[in-house]
Motif scaffolding. Structure first.
Motif, PDB file in Angstrom:
ATOM      1  N   GLN A 379       0.871  -1.166   0.000  1.00 57.54           N
ATOM      2  CA  GLN A 379       0.000   0.000   0.000  1.00 57.54           C
ATOM      3  C   GLN A 379       0.918   1.229   0.000  1.00 57.54           C
ATOM      4  N   SER A 380       0.846   2.025  -1.038  1.00 57.88           N
ATOM      5  CA  SER A 380       1.800   3.113  -1.198  1.00 57.88           C
ATOM      6  C   SER A 380       1.104   4.394  -1.636  1.00 57.88           C
ATOM      7  N   ARG A 381       1.510   5.487  -1.024  1.00 58.37           N
ATOM      8  CA  ARG A 381       1.102   6.803  -1.506  1.00 58.37           C
ATOM      9  C   ARG A 381       2.324   7.715  -1.445  1.00 58.37           C
ATOM     10  N   ILE A 382       2.499   8.483  -2.490  1.00 61.05           N
ATOM     11  CA  ILE A 382       3.707   9.278  -2.648  1.00 61.05           C
ATOM     12  C   ILE A 382       3.321  10.746  -2.816  1.00 61.05           C
ATOM     13  N   LEU A 383       3.885  11.598  -1.965  1.00 59.94           N
ATOM     14  CA  LEU A 383       3.653  13.045  -2.017  1.00 59.94           C
ATOM     15  C   LEU A 383       4.856  13.688  -2.701  1.00 59.94           C
ATOM     16  N   ALA A 409      -3.902  12.499   2.907  1.00 61.41           N
ATOM     17  CA  ALA A 409      -5.080  12.853   2.120  1.00 61.41           C
ATOM     18  C   ALA A 409      -5.092  12.169   0.759  1.00 61.41           C
ATOM     19  N   LEU A 410      -3.983  11.544   0.385  1.00 60.99           N
ATOM     20  CA  LEU A 410      -3.895  10.874  -0.906  1.00 60.99           C
ATOM     21  C   LEU A 410      -4.414   9.438  -0.794  1.00 60.99           C
ATOM     22  N   PRO A 411      -4.967   8.908  -1.874  1.00 61.70           N
ATOM     23  CA  PRO A 411      -5.404   7.498  -1.841  1.00 61.70           C
ATOM     24  C   PRO A 411      -4.198   6.560  -1.970  1.00 61.70           C
ATOM     25  N   TYR A 412      -4.304   5.401  -1.353  1.00 64.86           N
ATOM     26  CA  TYR A 412      -3.269   4.384  -1.501  1.00 64.86           C
ATOM     27  C   TYR A 412      -3.362   3.741  -2.883  1.00 64.86           C
ATOM     28  N   THR A 413      -2.218   3.501  -3.491  1.00 59.00           N
ATOM     29  CA  THR A 413      -2.135   2.573  -4.608  1.00 59.00           C
ATOM     30  C   THR A 413      -1.764   1.219  -4.037  1.00 59.00           C
ATOM     31  N   VAL A 414      -2.589   0.221  -4.283  1.00 60.12           N
ATOM     32  CA  VAL A 414      -2.422  -1.089  -3.665  1.00 60.12           C
ATOM     33  C   VAL A 414      -2.005  -2.094  -4.735  1.00 60.12           C
ATOM     34  N   THR A 415      -0.872  -2.737  -4.489  1.00 62.99           N
ATOM     35  CA  THR A 415      -0.411  -3.814  -5.364  1.00 62.99           C
ATOM     36  C   THR A 415      -0.494  -5.120  -4.590  1.00 62.99           C
ATOM     37  N   GLY A 456      -7.432   3.820  -4.968  1.00 64.36           N
ATOM     38  CA  GLY A 456      -8.720   4.283  -4.470  1.00 64.36           C
ATOM     39  C   GLY A 456      -9.826   3.284  -4.711  1.00 64.36           C
ATOM     40  N   GLY A 457      -9.492   1.990  -4.732  1.00 66.98           N
ATOM     41  CA  GLY A 457     -10.483   0.953  -4.933  1.00 66.98           C
ATOM     42  C   GLY A 457     -10.786   0.632  -6.384  1.00 66.98           C
ATOM     43  N   THR A 458     -10.183   1.373  -7.322  1.00 68.76           N
ATOM     44  CA  THR A 458     -10.405   1.135  -8.748  1.00 68.76           C
ATOM     45  C   THR A 458      -9.238   0.345  -9.318  1.00 68.76           C
ATOM     46  N   VAL A 459      -9.542  -0.827  -9.893  1.00 71.53           N
ATOM     47  CA  VAL A 459      -8.498  -1.683 -10.434  1.00 71.53           C
ATOM     48  C   VAL A 459      -7.964  -1.093 -11.730  1.00 71.53           C
ATOM     49  N   SER A 460      -6.622  -0.940 -11.797  1.00 68.97           N
ATOM     50  CA  SER A 460      -5.992  -0.386 -12.998  1.00 68.97           C
ATOM     51  C   SER A 460      -5.257  -1.439 -13.802  1.00 68.97           C
ATOM     52  N   ALA A 461      -4.865  -2.538 -13.174  1.00 72.21           N
ATOM     53  CA  ALA A 461      -4.152  -3.592 -13.908  1.00 72.21           C
ATOM     54  C   ALA A 461      -4.325  -4.908 -13.178  1.00 72.21           C
ATOM     55  N   ARG A 462      -4.409  -5.985 -13.958  1.00 71.32           N
ATOM     56  CA  ARG A 462      -4.517  -7.311 -13.374  1.00 71.32           C
ATOM     57  C   ARG A 462      -3.833  -8.306 -14.310  1.00 71.32           C
ATOM     58  N   SER A 463      -2.989  -9.175 -13.755  1.00 71.33           N
ATOM     59  CA  SER A 463      -2.313 -10.165 -14.593  1.00 71.33           C
ATOM     60  C   SER A 463      -2.221 -11.483 -13.842  1.00 71.33           C
ATOM     61  N   ARG A 464      -2.246 -12.554 -14.598  1.00 69.53           N
ATOM     62  CA  ARG A 464      -2.094 -13.896 -14.059  1.00 69.53           C
ATOM     63  C   ARG A 464      -1.166 -14.670 -14.981  1.00 69.53           C
ATOM     64  N   TYR A 465      -0.282 -15.480 -14.394  1.00 69.68           N
ATOM     65  CA  TYR A 465       0.610 -16.274 -15.227  1.00 69.68           C
ATOM     66  C   TYR A 465       0.995 -17.533 -14.474  1.00 69.68           C
ATOM     67  N   ARG A 466       1.050 -18.640 -15.208  1.00 68.44           N
ATOM     68  CA  ARG A 466       1.496 -19.898 -14.615  1.00 68.44           C
ATOM     69  C   ARG A 466       2.326 -20.648 -15.645  1.00 68.44           C
TER      70      ARG A 466
END
Length: 713
Positions: A379-383, A409-415, A456-466
């Motif tokens: 969980q990261s937020r950068i000012l 006050a910034l939203p977290y970017t969650v990876t 902010g709860g909005t998914v921006s990228a998703r990947s799966r690999y096996r």
């Protein structure tokens, strides 16, 4: 200090069940030390047992190092004590082919890596930017080159396996009180013994606390460890060991970056400079739980199985340097980062060995498997806007404390990263004669990776690999005499791409990195183990390494990657541990490495490389440690050093070569002893490793004094 940690320390300090026992770590020869050779009893001095390695479990079963067709080293607790080692970075100088890169990361045979194992299993409780501590570690086993047959997918340079201290049926109590400059103070204690009269139940309990204010401005470090273990003897050859360890590392004004340098590698200001404010911090809390069962079935079969679970959280609030201001070269631009890194992992493993005679030839069969599941969240937020720069020549702190409030006050970017690894192996060690052995092994691995990024709860990228793969290992060992072995081996490596690189925004998913190593060498255990010398030459080839492709535009801010790289690493290593006299021991290690990019496309670059060379990969590294004891005065004198040749940083800046020396005196005081130690004896200013032009080089520690009072009953 958390109250939950205190009981272990108090029990160890007050345990009434201990009986007096001589400490092998004392400065004088122990007349009670005996080694049985046939019917002969040889009484040896302290130096003749010091740092000696007779067996290792780095191959998943107890084995003589001379019977393993790969270079390896074992650093034991005797060396920890003599060198005053506290964490993993304190022991790298004893390992040929290994040098410091950053935090817990090392350069291993030319390649950057930060993988480590505990008792043969995945599950490192020191996540992110924390460094493994050694208080509850009995020895560190280092297997060099691809180790995928036993440990699964990983970096080709080798693996570091931390072997934990376990309960003992010998009643003992050891306490160490520590003091030093930089307001260093600490205490640790550990006790072992029987719970019942027959020794069916045995225990180990320990606690460690240390605090200091290091040389970098604003910093203060506090480390707390609580450790407990219980062993249950289940049958004549079997035991179940349960262990629990908790860690609490509070690091003020951390996480530390480097100090800026010019292109020639000269620091632009004092190495005390720090981009962090006094209110910045890194805080790690971690718990590891482990159970392991091992048994012998008759004289020719062994079996062991283990489960390990860990849960850790690293919280960071810090100011990240972003390079010099274009308008004022005395000012360093900064941004503020607020990050939370929760990680948990669960692993299982099982191994079996069986010796059998087939057609007149002795076979040692090994089979086993392992499974690991990890969830890692960032969980990261950068000012970036409004963060004040900091002067190199006259830094003024305390004016940026409000950055944490504004960042909130910034939203977290969650990876959210999910990784799963499992595999199975089979190996046969065939003795064609007493002098010639052949080794052949095969392993199948499967992995699954998934990464989800949201803001902010909005998914921006998703990947799966096996994917999965089969790798092989083969070798031959020739022993012209019982205490000398000559070997040659070939082994394959299999390494999944970093989970974050599998993002579709980066062009993923991508197939794994593959490669192989050819190695040849010699090992000896001469004069009853008093001369242990190893030499190895190797060539490692890696293919399918990801590169950033500058001909393609970034997607959602991510560079496009392409798997078209090839790297060749060649080197020579030498290690020697010897008793020069009954009271004088010497350790020397040397490593030469040449790691270069041998296949690429013009205009592209491989991560951690500049041109065709790899960052922080020295061509030459030398380390030594020697200790001489004077029984007449119950004292021992030690002297050591390290030399690392020129390197380059990730930005291509020079990392200047350095040579540092250490010295210590240990004096026996009845049932106690005192050690006085000086690190960086001549107060040399040097860079331990390079990083980037924006954040500088990591400075090495200046002259440091350490005193320890040790008691053992």
């Amino acid at each position: 200090m958390k109250p939950a940690f205190i009981p272990g320390l108090l029990v160890a300090l007050a345990s009434p069940t201990v009986a007096f026992a001589q400490d092998q770590g004392t400065a004088t020869a122990d007349p009670a030390a005996e080694t049985a050779v046939g019917d002969e009893i040889i009484v040896t001095g302290r130096a003749q047992r010091l740092y000696r390695t007779e067996t290792t479990t780095v191959g998943k079963s107890a084995e003589d190092p001379l019977n393993i067709p790969q270079a390896l080293q074992v650093i034991n607790s005797d060396l920890f004590a003599d060198q005053g080692a506290r964490d993993a970075t304190d022991i790298y100088r004893n390992i040929s082919g290994v040098s410091f890169f950053s935090y817990a990361g090392v350069t291993f045979r030319g390649f950057r890596q930060d993988q480590s194992y505990y008792d043969g299993q995945r599950g490192n409780p020191f996540i992110g930017f924390s460094v493994p501590q050694l208080f509850n570690i009995d020895r560190v086993e280092v297997l060099k080159g691809p180790a995928g047959l036993f440990f699964g997918p990983g970096s080709p340079g080798g693996i570091i396996n931390y072997v934990s201290k376990t309960p003992s049926d010998k009643a003992a109590l050891r306490t160490v009180v520590t003091a030093g400059n930089y307001d260093r103070i600490g205490i640790s204690s550990e006790a072992t013994g029987r719970i019942d009269g027959d020794g069916v139940l045995t225990y180990r309990v320990g606690g460690f606390y240390e605090s200091m204010d290091p040389y970098r401005r604003n910093t203060q470090n506090k480390a707390l460890i609580g450790d407990a273990g219980l062993t249950i003897r289940t049958n004549a050859g079997g035991a179940l060991t349960l262990q629990a360890t908790t860690y609490d590392n509070q690091l003020q004004a951390n996480r530390l970056r480097g100090v800026l340098v010019d292109n020639a590698g000269n620091f632009l200001t004092s190495i005390r400079w720090n981009a962090n404010e006094p209110s910045d911090f890194l805080h790690l809390t971690s718990t590891a739980l482990q159970a392991r069962y091992a048994t012998a079935i008759g004289e020719r079969v062994t079996f062991d199985a283990g489960v390990r679970y860990f849960k850790a959280t690293e919280r960071q609030k810090y100011h990240e340097p972003r390079g010099l201001s274009p308008t004022n070269p005395d000012l360093v631009l900064r941004e503020f980062r607020d990050q939370i890194r929760p990680v948990d992992g669960l692993s299982f493993m099982a191994n079996a060995t069986a010796k059998a005679t087939i057609l007149g030839m002795e076979h040692k069969f090994q089979a086993g498997g392992d499974w690991y599941d990890e969830t890692s969240i960032l969980q990261s937020r950068i000012l970036r806007a409004g963060v004040l720069p900091l002067s190199l020549s006259n830094p003024v702190y305390g004016q940026s404390d409000g950055d944490a409030v504004r960042a909130a006050a910034l939203p977290y970017t969650v990876t959210d990263t999910r990784t799963k690894r499992y595999g199975f192996y089979l190996q046969d060690q065939l003795s064609l004669s007493e002098a010639l052995m052949l080794v052949a092994g095969v392993r199948y691995d499967r992995f699954e990776d998934g990464v989800t990024t949201s803001t902010g709860g909005t998914v921006s990228a998703r990947s799966r690999y096996r994917d999965g793969d089969v790798t092989f290992r083969g070798g031959a060992i020739f022993k012209p005499r019982r205490d000398v072995s000559l070997y040659a081996s070939w082994s394959q490596s299999f390494e999944p791409q970093a989970a974050a690189s599998q993002s579709t925004d980066a062009g993923g998913p991508f197939a794994p990195v593959t490669g192989n190593q050819i190695e040849a060498g010699a090992k000896s255990d001469l004069f009853g183990g008093r001369v242990q010398a190893n030499a190895a030459v190797y060539r490692i080839l890696r293919r399918n390494i990801l590169q950033a492709d500058p001909t393609l535009p970034p997607v959602n801010g991510q560079d496009q990657l392409r798997p078209i790289g090839e790297v060749t690493s060649k080197g020579v290593e030498f290690d020697l541990t010897t008793d020069l006299t009954p009271n004088w021991v010497l350790m020397v290690n040397y490593g030469y490495n040449d790691a270069r990019i041998t296949g690429t496309v013009p205009g592209q670059a491989i991560t951690n490389a500049v041109g065709d060379r790899f960052a922080n990969a020295p061509a030459h590294k030398v380390g030594f440690w020697t200790r001489y004891q004077l029984p007449v005065v119950d004292a021992a004198f030690a002297f050591g050093g390290e030399h690392v040749s020129r390197r380059i940083s990730l930005s291509g800046q020079t990392v200047r070569p350095y040579t540092v020396f250490d010295a210590s005196i240990t004096k026996k005081l009845g049932f106690a002893e005192v050690m006085l130690r000086v690190d960086n004896l001549f107060d040399t200013v040097y860079a331990a490793s390079g990083f980037s032009a924006q954040s500088g080089h990591f400075p090495g520690e200046p002259r440091t004094f350490l005193a320890e009072l040790r008691t053992r009953f």
